[in-house]
Scaffold this motif. Structure first.
Motif, PDB file in Angstrom:
ATOM      1  N   VAL A   1       0.851  -1.189   0.000  1.00 16.30           N
ATOM      2  CA  VAL A   1       0.000   0.000   0.000  1.00 16.30           C
ATOM      3  C   VAL A   1       0.887   1.240   0.000  1.00 16.30           C
ATOM      4  CG1 VAL A   1      -1.931  -1.109   1.207  1.00 16.30           C
ATOM      5  CG2 VAL A   1      -0.191   0.109   2.523  1.00 16.30           C
ATOM      6  N   SER A   2       0.305   2.336  -0.412  1.00 15.07           N
ATOM      7  CA  SER A   2       1.005   3.605  -0.419  1.00 15.07           C
ATOM      8  C   SER A   2       1.311   4.043   1.018  1.00 15.07           C
ATOM      9  CB  SER A   2       0.149   4.670  -1.095  1.00 15.07           C
ATOM     10  OG  SER A   2       0.749   5.943  -0.950  1.00 15.07           O
ATOM     11  N   ALA A   3       2.546   4.481   1.213  1.00 17.14           N
ATOM     12  CA  ALA A   3       2.935   5.039   2.505  1.00 17.14           C
ATOM     13  C   ALA A   3       3.161   6.543   2.372  1.00 17.14           C
ATOM     14  CB  ALA A   3       4.188   4.343   3.033  1.00 17.14           C
ATOM     15  N   GLY A   4       2.726   7.114   1.239  1.00 19.51           N
ATOM     16  CA  GLY A   4       2.855   8.552   1.002  1.00 19.51           C
ATOM     17  C   GLY A   4       2.692   8.862  -0.475  1.00 19.51           C
ATOM     18  N   ALA A   5       2.310  10.087  -0.775  1.00 18.86           N
ATOM     19  CA  ALA A   5       2.130  10.517  -2.166  1.00 18.86           C
ATOM     20  C   ALA A   5       3.472  10.548  -2.887  1.00 18.86           C
ATOM     21  CB  ALA A   5       1.481  11.899  -2.196  1.00 18.86           C
ATOM     22  N   ASP A   6       3.427  10.263  -4.195  1.00 19.18           N
ATOM     23  CA  ASP A   6       4.679  10.257  -4.952  1.00 19.18           C
ATOM     24  C   ASP A   6       5.175  11.664  -5.244  1.00 19.18           C
ATOM     25  OD1 ASP A   6       3.396  11.214  -7.346  1.00 19.18           O
ATOM     26  OD2 ASP A   6       2.882   9.173  -7.892  1.00 19.18           O
ATOM     27  N   LYS A   7       6.455  11.734  -5.551  1.00 19.22           N
ATOM     28  CA  LYS A   7       7.124  12.967  -5.967  1.00 19.22           C
ATOM     29  C   LYS A   7       7.824  12.659  -7.284  1.00 19.22           C
ATOM     30  CE  LYS A   7       8.045  14.047  -1.161  1.00 19.22           C
ATOM     31  NZ  LYS A   7       9.033  14.318  -0.150  1.00 19.22           N
ATOM     32  N   THR A   8       8.262  13.682  -7.984  1.00 19.15           N
ATOM     33  CA  THR A   8       8.946  13.497  -9.254  1.00 19.15           C
ATOM     34  C   THR A   8      10.360  14.043  -9.137  1.00 19.15           C
ATOM     35  OG1 THR A   8       6.828  13.853 -10.347  1.00 19.15           O
ATOM     36  CG2 THR A   8       8.768  13.904 -11.738  1.00 19.15           C
ATOM     37  N   ASP A   9      11.325  13.285  -9.653  1.00 18.89           N
ATOM     38  CA  ASP A   9      12.703  13.774  -9.633  1.00 18.89           C
ATOM     39  C   ASP A   9      13.012  14.521 -10.928  1.00 18.89           C
ATOM     40  OD1 ASP A   9      13.190  11.839 -11.582  1.00 18.89           O
ATOM     41  OD2 ASP A   9      14.370  10.542 -10.278  1.00 18.89           O
ATOM     42  N   LYS A  10      14.245  14.955 -11.096  1.00 19.02           N
ATOM     43  CA  LYS A  10      14.645  15.766 -12.249  1.00 19.02           C
ATOM     44  C   LYS A  10      14.482  15.035 -13.578  1.00 19.02           C
ATOM     45  CE  LYS A  10      17.886  18.510  -9.612  1.00 19.02           C
ATOM     46  NZ  LYS A  10      19.287  18.815  -9.332  1.00 19.02           N
ATOM     47  N   LYS A  11      14.566  13.693 -13.550  1.00 19.39           N
ATOM     48  CA  LYS A  11      14.425  12.898 -14.774  1.00 19.39           C
ATOM     49  C   LYS A  11      12.967  12.614 -15.108  1.00 19.39           C
ATOM     50  CE  LYS A  11      17.530   9.892 -13.165  1.00 19.39           C
ATOM     51  NZ  LYS A  11      18.180   8.604 -13.052  1.00 19.39           N
ATOM     52  N   GLY A  12      12.070  12.971 -14.206  1.00 18.87           N
ATOM     53  CA  GLY A  12      10.658  12.691 -14.428  1.00 18.87           C
ATOM     54  C   GLY A  12      10.205  11.365 -13.837  1.00 18.87           C
ATOM     55  N   ASP A  13      11.103  10.670 -13.127  1.00 21.79           N
ATOM     56  CA  ASP A  13      10.733   9.410 -12.477  1.00 21.79           C
ATOM     57  C   ASP A  13       9.935   9.715 -11.216  1.00 21.79           C
ATOM     58  OD1 ASP A  13      12.205   8.027 -14.386  1.00 21.79           O
ATOM     59  OD2 ASP A  13      13.989   7.870 -13.126  1.00 21.79           O
ATOM     60  N   TYR A  14       9.012   8.824 -10.896  1.00 23.94           N
ATOM     61  CA  TYR A  14       8.211   8.958  -9.676  1.00 23.94           C
ATOM     62  C   TYR A  14       8.899   8.189  -8.558  1.00 23.94           C
ATOM     63  CZ  TYR A  14       4.746  10.122 -13.209  1.00 23.94           C
ATOM     64  OH  TYR A  14       4.092  10.684 -14.275  1.00 23.94           O
ATOM     65  N   PHE A  15       8.888   8.756  -7.359  1.00 19.68           N
ATOM     66  CA  PHE A  15       9.420   8.027  -6.209  1.00 19.68           C
ATOM     67  C   PHE A  15       8.517   8.272  -5.015  1.00 19.68           C
ATOM     68  CE2 PHE A  15      11.379  12.154  -6.135  1.00 19.68           C
ATOM     69  CZ  PHE A  15      11.593  12.478  -4.813  1.00 19.68           C
ATOM     70  N   ALA A  16       8.330   7.217  -4.232  1.00 22.49           N
ATOM     71  CA  ALA A  16       7.419   7.301  -3.090  1.00 22.49           C
ATOM     72  C   ALA A  16       7.624   6.093  -2.178  1.00 22.49           C
ATOM     73  CB  ALA A  16       5.970   7.348  -3.568  1.00 22.49           C
ATOM     74  N   PRO A  17       7.210   6.219  -0.915  1.00 20.84           N
ATOM     75  CA  PRO A  17       7.300   5.076  -0.003  1.00 20.84           C
ATOM     76  C   PRO A  17       6.131   4.118  -0.222  1.00 20.84           C
ATOM     77  CG  PRO A  17       6.498   7.000   1.173  1.00 20.84           C
ATOM     78  CD  PRO A  17       6.805   7.441  -0.218  1.00 20.84           C
TER      79      PRO A  17
ATOM     80  N   ALA B   1       8.046   1.554 -15.668  1.00 19.62           N
ATOM     81  CA  ALA B   1       9.054   0.526 -15.428  1.00 19.62           C
ATOM     82  C   ALA B   1       9.764   0.791 -14.106  1.00 19.62           C
ATOM     83  CB  ALA B   1      10.063   0.504 -16.570  1.00 19.62           C
ATOM     84  N   ILE B   2      10.101  -0.273 -13.413  1.00 17.84           N
ATOM     85  CA  ILE B   2      10.824  -0.123 -12.148  1.00 17.84           C
ATOM     86  C   ILE B   2      12.226   0.418 -12.432  1.00 17.84           C
ATOM     87  CG2 ILE B   2      11.694  -2.507 -12.099  1.00 17.84           C
ATOM     88  CD1 ILE B   2      10.427  -0.671  -8.990  1.00 17.84           C
ATOM     89  N   VAL B   3      12.641   1.394 -11.658  1.00 23.07           N
ATOM     90  CA  VAL B   3      13.979   1.956 -11.750  1.00 23.07           C
ATOM     91  C   VAL B   3      14.790   1.466 -10.559  1.00 23.07           C
ATOM     92  CG1 VAL B   3      15.344   4.085 -11.741  1.00 23.07           C
ATOM     93  CG2 VAL B   3      13.199   3.982 -13.022  1.00 23.07           C
ATOM     94  N   ASP B   4      14.179   1.512  -9.364  1.00 21.79           N
ATOM     95  CA  ASP B   4      14.866   1.079  -8.149  1.00 21.79           C
ATOM     96  C   ASP B   4      13.850   0.923  -7.029  1.00 21.79           C
ATOM     97  OD1 ASP B   4      16.901   0.350  -6.439  1.00 21.79           O
ATOM     98  OD2 ASP B   4      17.792   2.336  -6.281  1.00 21.79           O
ATOM     99  N   ALA B   5      14.220   0.185  -6.014  1.00 22.61           N
ATOM    100  CA  ALA B   5      13.446   0.055  -4.785  1.00 22.61           C
ATOM    101  C   ALA B   5      14.461  -0.209  -3.687  1.00 22.61           C
ATOM    102  CB  ALA B   5      12.446  -1.091  -4.887  1.00 22.61           C
ATOM    103  N   TYR B   6      14.429   0.603  -2.635  1.00 22.50           N
ATOM    104  CA  TYR B   6      15.460   0.486  -1.611  1.00 22.50           C
ATOM    105  C   TYR B   6      14.902   0.866  -0.242  1.00 22.50           C
ATOM    106  CZ  TYR B   6      15.690   5.529  -2.342  1.00 22.50           C
ATOM    107  OH  TYR B   6      15.367   6.856  -2.460  1.00 22.50           O
ATOM    108  N   MET B   7      15.583   0.412   0.771  1.00 16.18           N
ATOM    109  CA  MET B   7      15.222   0.766   2.136  1.00 16.18           C
ATOM    110  C   MET B   7      15.859   2.119   2.440  1.00 16.18           C
ATOM    111  SD  MET B   7      13.471  -1.868   2.819  1.00 16.18           S
ATOM    112  CE  MET B   7      13.029  -1.481   4.480  1.00 16.18           C
ATOM    113  N   PRO B   8      15.107   3.048   3.012  1.00 10.52           N
ATOM    114  CA  PRO B   8      15.708   4.344   3.368  1.00 10.52           C
ATOM    115  C   PRO B   8      16.732   4.147   4.481  1.00 10.52           C
ATOM    116  CG  PRO B   8      13.486   4.173   4.228  1.00 10.52           C
ATOM    117  CD  PRO B   8      13.705   2.959   3.387  1.00 10.52           C
ATOM    118  N   ALA B   9      17.733   4.999   4.495  1.00  8.21           N
ATOM    119  CA  ALA B   9      18.783   4.905   5.506  1.00  8.21           C
ATOM    120  C   ALA B   9      18.231   5.149   6.905  1.00  8.21           C
ATOM    121  CB  ALA B   9      19.899   5.898   5.203  1.00  8.21           C
ATOM    122  N   ASP B  10      17.145   5.916   6.988  1.00  9.71           N
ATOM    123  CA  ASP B  10      16.547   6.272   8.269  1.00  9.71           C
ATOM    124  C   ASP B  10      15.035   6.102   8.173  1.00  9.71           C
ATOM    125  OD1 ASP B  10      15.762   7.420  10.669  1.00  9.71           O
ATOM    126  OD2 ASP B  10      16.691   9.364  10.279  1.00  9.71           O
ATOM    127  N   ASP B  11      14.436   5.388   9.126  1.00  4.97           N
ATOM    128  CA  ASP B  11      12.983   5.179   9.123  1.00  4.97           C
ATOM    129  C   ASP B  11      12.207   6.485   9.189  1.00  4.97           C
ATOM    130  OD1 ASP B  11      13.237   2.448   8.944  1.00  4.97           O
ATOM    131  OD2 ASP B  11      13.089   2.112  11.107  1.00  4.97           O
TER     132      ASP B  11
END
Length: 179
Positions: free
Chosen positions: A112-128, A157-167
């Motif tokens: 499930v979504s843990a927050g609304a997405d944001k867009t980076d400089k390349k136009g990729d979406y990122f969100a928790p 398409a998936i670009v990346d998925a990672y655990m944040p350094a800090d919760d």
């Protein structure tokens, strides 16, 4: 007896030789298919115990014997809490995680979504994205629960998925969006 061993060795070399030569010349795969699932959502193992994660066994009514962190066990049988707002990473990230979790014996993947997405400089979406994965084990289940930051291209398409350094990144995500 020696003749049989030589024949077997020759047969193995004849069958495996071309495959070994082919693997040596193969180019490394840099696609999203090479993504490695973080230990926080992978089956409980050496990496989780090395990180100091505490897991417990619990008898869950209607489910049976389940192993997981106390936080993950407390949410079994309840829907994951979804944060409102558009998150275009959930479905793609779920599919990627599900692909890897299937190899490890998963029974169910919830995301499930843990927050609304944001867009980076390349136009990729990122969100928790919050995940709960149930793995089937002999005579029991393992439950893993964690939030990851998922990055998805505009084409889905998936670009990346990672655990944040800090919760705190996940817990403060809505506040960071307002800045």
């Amino acid at each position: 007896m020696i003749r049989r061993s030589i024949c077997c060795a020759t047969l193995v070399f004849a069958l495996a030789g071309p495959a070994l030569a082919q693997d040596a010349s193969a180019q490394p795969d840099t696609s999203a298919a090479t993504w490695q699932m973080p230990w926080q959502i992978a089956p409980i193992g050496v990496a989780s115990s090395s990180a100091g994660e505490q897991t417990v066994l619990s008898m869950v009514p209607g489910t049976g014997l389940v192993k997981g962190t106390s936080a993950a066990l407390q949410t079994i049988g309840q829907p994951l809490p979804e944060v409102p707002g558009r998150n275009r990473t959930v479905d793609t990230c779920r599919a990627t995680v599900m692909s890897e979790a299937t190899k490890a014996g998963m029974k169910q993947v919830e995301a499930v979504s843990a927050g609304a997405d944001k867009t980076d400089k390349k136009g990729d979406y990122f969100a928790p994205v919050l995940f709960r994965i149930t793995y089937e084990r002999p005579m029991m289940y393992e439950v893993r629960q964690a939030a990851m930051i998922c990055v998805v291209s505009r084409k889905g398409a998936i670009v990346d998925a990672y655990m944040p350094a800090d919760d705190a990144v996940i817990t403060q995500w809505p506040a960071l969006s307002r800045r």
